[in-house]
Each structure stands twice: as structure tokens, then as C-alpha cells.
Design an enzyme around this catalytic site. Structure first.
Site, PDB file in Angstrom:
ATOM      1  N   GLU A   1       0.793  -1.139  -0.112  1.00 50.21           N
ATOM      2  CA  GLU A   1       0.106   0.197   0.045  1.00 50.21           C
ATOM      3  C   GLU A   1       0.848   1.280   0.021  1.00 50.21           C
ATOM      4  O   GLU A   1       1.592   1.538   0.742  1.00 50.21           O
ATOM      5  CB  GLU A   1      -0.908  -0.012   1.202  1.00 50.21           C
ATOM      6  CG  GLU A   1      -2.161   1.362   1.005  1.00 50.21           C
ATOM      7  CD  GLU A   1      -2.783   1.083  -0.204  1.00 50.21           C
ATOM      8  OE1 GLU A   1      -2.060   1.762  -1.309  1.00 50.21           O
ATOM      9  OE2 GLU A   1      -3.731   0.526  -0.608  1.00 50.21           O
TER      10      GLU A   1
ATOM     11  N   ASP B   1      -6.932  -0.017  -3.828  1.00 53.97           N
ATOM     12  CA  ASP B   1      -8.109   1.017  -3.897  1.00 53.97           C
ATOM     13  C   ASP B   1      -8.906   0.833  -5.473  1.00 53.97           C
ATOM     14  O   ASP B   1      -9.541   1.639  -5.575  1.00 53.97           O
ATOM     15  CB  ASP B   1      -7.580   2.414  -3.970  1.00 53.97           C
ATOM     16  CG  ASP B   1      -6.542   2.470  -4.600  1.00 53.97           C
ATOM     17  OD1 ASP B   1      -6.111   1.586  -5.450  1.00 53.97           O
ATOM     18  OD2 ASP B   1      -5.687   3.795  -4.620  1.00 53.97           O
TER      19      ASP B   1
HETATM   20  O1  AHR Z   1       0.576   0.822  -3.349  1.00 55.47           O
HETATM   21  C1  AHR Z   1       0.395   0.717  -4.538  1.00 55.47           C
HETATM   22  C2  AHR Z   1      -1.343   1.320  -4.635  1.00 55.47           C
HETATM   23  O2  AHR Z   1      -1.363   2.284  -4.388  1.00 55.47           O
HETATM   24  C3  AHR Z   1      -2.079   0.431  -4.157  1.00 55.47           C
HETATM   25  O3  AHR Z   1      -2.401  -0.917  -4.675  1.00 55.47           O
HETATM   26  C4  AHR Z   1      -3.285   1.174  -4.228  1.00 55.47           C
HETATM   27  O4  AHR Z   1      -4.055   0.865  -3.284  1.00 55.47           O
HETATM   28  C5  AHR Z   1      -2.671   2.595  -4.192  1.00 55.47           C
HETATM   29  O5  AHR Z   1      -3.117   3.447  -4.990  1.00 55.47           O
END
Ligand code: AHR
Ligand code: AHR
Length: 517
Positions: free
Chosen positions: A240, A314
Site C-alpha cells: 500500500e 483501492d
Molecule cells: O501501493 C500501490 C497502490 O497504491 C495500491 O495498490 C493502491 O491501493 C494505491 O493506489
């Protein structure tokens, strides 16, 4: 008896057997023999015997437990909206793709659900909207990724941008700082630099909930957060707000480009300890690309335990990739356990599926004849109806040389993926067929990544059950179609007039004819 009850029952029996079988398999490996496909241990049996059991097990290609005989995945067809399940051919065996092929004849099928074989009910279904993108996501074309496993034709899950699967309400998946392991078998030739082709642990609310709220395998050549040697793709961990290739953000020289046609990718995550393992899913052992402490800010993880496939936490959905199988475990698997799992994966013998009499060899010249009853004298032709368009035109042996050249195509390795093809016109211009706003045009290769994507098509079994269809590489739910004699990439039903369901499967099916020029 329900599938789940039967599974629990057989798993109990397996635990008793486990120690004996581990010894037997160990003996096989020590003697250098390849474990046979009658193996009594599949990946999740190996993890269970080692005390790090699968808590989610997903595959459209095979059973991941020797005793699993439940459904592997569900497909839905466009013609009447009904669904069917695809089961293994035998208990613990490979997917019975014939079920899908007959159910989906003369229509279009999506993969609607990938069942969890672990008994936890952690099934993957259409991903909902999230913080980064609306939803629900597009479902994968069930026929997009034919391959062979153990000599059997099976299908993988071909993710194009916009597609994704998720389960926000899981059971027994690691949360907080608890340990887990994850592996996936992926197509190392199918990737992009979009965020984020992931498989693994993510947020239960489809939003970016901050550093450490996810822990998933990431595969691609997105360099915003982290990368390794070469030009990618790399196996990284999506923790994340960052794809990590080692102990810190950015470049880590330990993480190599890993692009085997069939690639094994693994992430292990424990208390301030994690690892990246990778290798060739068809041979050899795994390399440890990283093993060490967490990056700063991620020392104590806050995993939430949802499961994603083909998207970021996300619902960032601009990535591509192909998934064949994968699991998530409870507990941090040992390196000897991962080695046994890799040996099992290798024993599958994943291989390219070859189309019957495959006429699409590099350099071949072919003509493509429409198969819809209206139009069986028409060929896919460049410069028709206007100078840079591509359509279906009537061509005969007495047509002009120019017209015959415009209706002849030189098969080239796909500009975006050499496992697919591109069509160069035989009229001497060097132009290729590409789609733009979903219409087909004959254009010179401008060298951009976008052109390569738009000019790459994957030959597949014909949507009408014979001959061939050509799937768009970047819009894998669309195929080359003639509609009112003009060429498009079209889906079976959709927002454009040329997506009309009527005659879709015939309009998208082409017969290969001897080159006209
Ligand atoms: O960590 C990379 C990305 O960043 C994740 O998959 C996403 O949730 C956020 O936009
Ligand atoms: O044909 C669909 C898309 O239209 C292509 O990918 C892109 O080049 C254009 O925006």
C-alpha cells in the site's frame, strides 16, 4: 453432501496421510525423479503438511489439493445470462475446459467467480468500485487465456485494464501483523506499467487505508514506487502506497526482471520480515530476490485480509496480467516448503496452447474470409471503404492486384506481445491494422506503446466454434468484427452500434484462406 463438507472431510484424512506423503515426495525429489501427476500432494497439501496451510486457493486450471473435486470457477454466457461451473476432470486434477467450450459456443463468456478450494469460502467475484476507480470492474473473457496444463487445454484469467476480482469478506486470511505466504503462477509476457496487477491481501473497504494495509504479490513494470534490474517486469510486494522490490523504496539491485512465459511469483510476510521469491514455473528452483526487514513505515503491518486479483488495494485498475493459480497461507512458509511447492508447479508442465493447424506463424501471408452467411465472398481488406480504414470487401481472383494486396496480410509477431500477432498489409506500405476508438485502421507503426497495444491481436478458436477469432490484446473482451462491412473491435453487446449481439459470433469468426496476392 456439499462440496465444502466433503472437502473438510477429505482434508482431515489428508492430514493423517501428510507425514507419510512428505517423506515419499522427499524421496522422489532426492532421487532426482519428477513427481508424477498422480501426486498425492498438490500445493495446498504441501503447505498443510508443513503447518502453513492454504487459507485461500484459487485456480481456473487445476485442483490445488489432491482431494479437491469441487468447482474451480464459474462462467456466465451473454446469450441468456446463465452460468455454469467448471470442475476438475478428476479429483485433484486439471480443469475440464470442455464444459466451458460447449457452454460458451456461439456466445461470449466471462469468468464470474473463482472458487476458493481451501474450504474457507474466500471466493473471488467481480471487484466493486474503490477509491481509485469506479466499478464494478469488467469481468475477464473466459476464453482469453487458453493454455495447457499437464497436456490438457485449460484457461487462465486474462486481465486487461478495467478488470478485477475481489473478496472483501474473508475467513482466516492474515490480518494485522500476522504472517502469511502467497504464490501465483502468472504469464510473464503479459504485464504493463499501470497500477496494479496484484494477487493477495488488501483492504476490506476498497480504499487506500495507508501504509501496511495490504500485502499482495505485484507483477509488472510500474516504476513509480519500486523496481529492480533490467526493464521489468518485476515481482514486487504491494504493501500500500508502494510497490517494493527490497528493503527500501525505489531501486533494489537484488530484484531481477522475471519474465518467464510461466512465472512463479511469491511473497512471504511476517513480523518485520518479508521475502520475494521467483522463478520459472516450468523448470528449476526459486531464487530469493529479497529476504529481510520491512521498509521504513511498514515495520508493523496492518493487513485487513480482503483478497484482490488484477487490481490495487483501492481498485486501481489500469494494469494487465494473466493468472493461472495462486494461494494464500496462514503462517510464514519455510523455504523448503516453497521449494516443494515450486517442484509441484513445475510438474504441471504449463505450456502454450497451439491452435489447430495454427496458420499464424511469423511471416506467413494469409487472407481472412468472413464467415457470416451474408458475406462469405468478403475478405478483411485494408483501404476499404476509405483509404485508411479496414473493412470486409468482396475480392475475387480477377480483382485488381491492388485490391488483392489490400486483402492479404503478413503475420508478424505481436508488437505488444510476441505470443500474439500483428497484421501487416501486403500492399507494400508496411502499415499495420490497429484499432482507434474501436474502429480498425491501416496505419504506419509510430513506435509508441499505444500503437503496439492497439495493433496486437491474439488468435483464438473461432467464436462460432470453428475457424478463428482475433482478440484485441488491450481490450480482451473485444474481437475483430465486420459490421456493415466496416472493421471494428467489438464486444458481444455493448455501447457501440457494432457491439450488437445479433450475429456477433459469426461476424467475429474468420476463415483463413490462401493469400489472395
Ligand atoms: O501501493 C500501490 C497502490 O497504491 C495500491 O495498490 C493502491 O491501493 C494505491 O493506489
Ligand atoms: O480503439 C480504442 C482506443 O481508442 C485505443 O486503444 C486508443 O488508441 C484510442 O483512444
Amino acid at each position: 453432501m456439499t462440496v465444502r463438507a466433503r472437502l473438510r472431510h477429505t482434508k482431515r484424512g489428508l492430514l493423517v496421510l501428510a507425514a507419510t506423503v512428505t517423506l515419499a515426495l522427499g524421496g522422489l525429489l532426492a532421487s532426482g525423479a519428477t513427481p508424477s501427476r498422480a501426486a498425492t500432494q498438490e500445493p495446498c497439501d504441501i503447505y498443510a503438511a508443513a503447518g502453513t496451510p492454504c487459507v485461500a486457493a484459487h485456480s481456473t486450471t487445476r485442483a490445488l489439493y489432491a482431494a479437491y473435486d469441487g468447482a474451480l470457477y464459474q462462467v456466465k454466457r451473454a446469450s441468456d445470462g446463465t452460468t455454469t461451473n467448471v470442475y476438475p476432470l478428476t479429483t485433484g486434477g486439471y480443469a475440464n475446459s470442455a464444459t466451458q467450450d460447449s457452454f460458451c459456443a456461439n456466445t461470449y463468456c466471462t469468468i464470474t467467480e473463482i472458487y476458493d478450494q481451501s474450504g474457507n469460502g474466500n471466493n473471488l467475484t467481480d471487484a466493486p468500485a474503490g477509491g481509485a476507480a469506479g466499478g464494478p470492474d469488467i469481468l475477464a473473457n473466459a476464453a482469453a487465456a487458453p493454455t495447457t496444463a499437464g497436456g490438457h487445454k485449460v484457461y487462465g484469467v486474462f486481465i486487461s485494464p478495467g478488470m478485477g476480482y475481489r473478496d472483501d469478506s474473508t475467513k482466516n486470511i492474515a490480518t494485522g501483523n500476522a504472517s502469511e505466504g502467497e504464490y501465483a503462477v502468472l504469464d510473464g509476457s503479459h504485464y504493463d506499467n499501470g497500477c496494479c496487477f496484484d494477487y493477495g491481501n488488501a483492504e476490506t473497504n476498497n480504499d487506500d487505508d495507508g501504509d501496511g494495509t495490504m500485502e499482495a504479490i505485484n507483477f509488472g513494470n510500474e516504476t513509480t514506487w519500486g523496481y529492480g534490474t533490467g526493464s521489468g517486469p518485476w515481482i514486487m510486494a504491494d504493501l500500500e502506497n508502494g510497490l517494493f522490490s527490497g528493503s527500501a523504496a525505489g531501486y533494489n539491485s537484488n530484484d531481477p526482471t522475471t519474465n518467464y512465459r510461466f512465472t512463479t511469483a511469491m511473497i512471504e510476510g511476517g513480523a518485520n520480515q518479508w521475502a520475494i521469491l521467483g522463478g520459472n514455473a516450468d523448470s528449476g528452483s526459486l531464487a530469493t530476490d529479497y529476504s529481510g526487514v520491512r521498509p521504513s513505515g511498514y515495520t508493523t503491518m496492518k493487513k485487513q485480509g480482503a483478497i484482490i486479483l488484477g487490481i490495487g488495494g483501492d481498485n486501481s485498475d489500469s494494469s494487465a496480467g494473466t493468472f493461472y493459480e495462486g494461494v494464500m497461507t496462514s503462517g510464514y512458509p519455510s523455504s523448503s516448503t516453497e521449494a516443494s511447492v515450486q517442484a509441484n508447479i513445475v510438474s504441471v508442465g504449463y505450456a502454450n496452447y497451439t491452435l489447430p493447424s495454427n496458420p499464424f506463424t511469423s511471416g506467413a501471408t494469409i487472407s481472412l474470409k468472413a464467415t457470416t452467411p451474408c458475406c462469405t465472398s468478403d475478405y478483411l481488406t485494408g483501404d476499404y471503404p476509405s483509404s485508411d480504414e479496414v473493412g470486409a470487401d468482396a475480392v475475387t481472383s480477377s480483382s485488381s492486384t491492388t485490391l488483392k494486396e489490400d486483402a492479404t496480410w503478413i503475420v508478424r509477431p505481436g508488437l505488444a506481445n510476441t505470443n500474439c500477432i500483428s497484421f501487416e498489409t501486403d500492399n507494400g506500405s508496411g502499415d499495420y491494422i490497429r484499432h482507434y476508438n474501436f474502429e480498425l485502421y491501416l496505419e504506419p507503426n509510430d513506435g509508441t506503446g499505444q500503437f503496439a497495444l492497439d495493433a496486437t491481436f491474439c488468435p483464438r478458436a473461432g467464436n462460432s466454434g470453428s475457424n478463428y477469432s482475433f482478440m484485441s490484446y488491450n481490450y480482451s473482451y473485444k474481437y475483430i468484427r465486420h459490421y456493415n462491412y466496416i472493421g471494428y473491435v467489438a464486444s458481444d453487446g455493448g455501447s457501440n452500434t457494432w457491439d450488437a449481439s445479433s450475429l456477433w459470433y459469426e461476424d467475429t469468426t474468420w476463415a483463413v484462406a490462401t493469400a489472395l496476392s
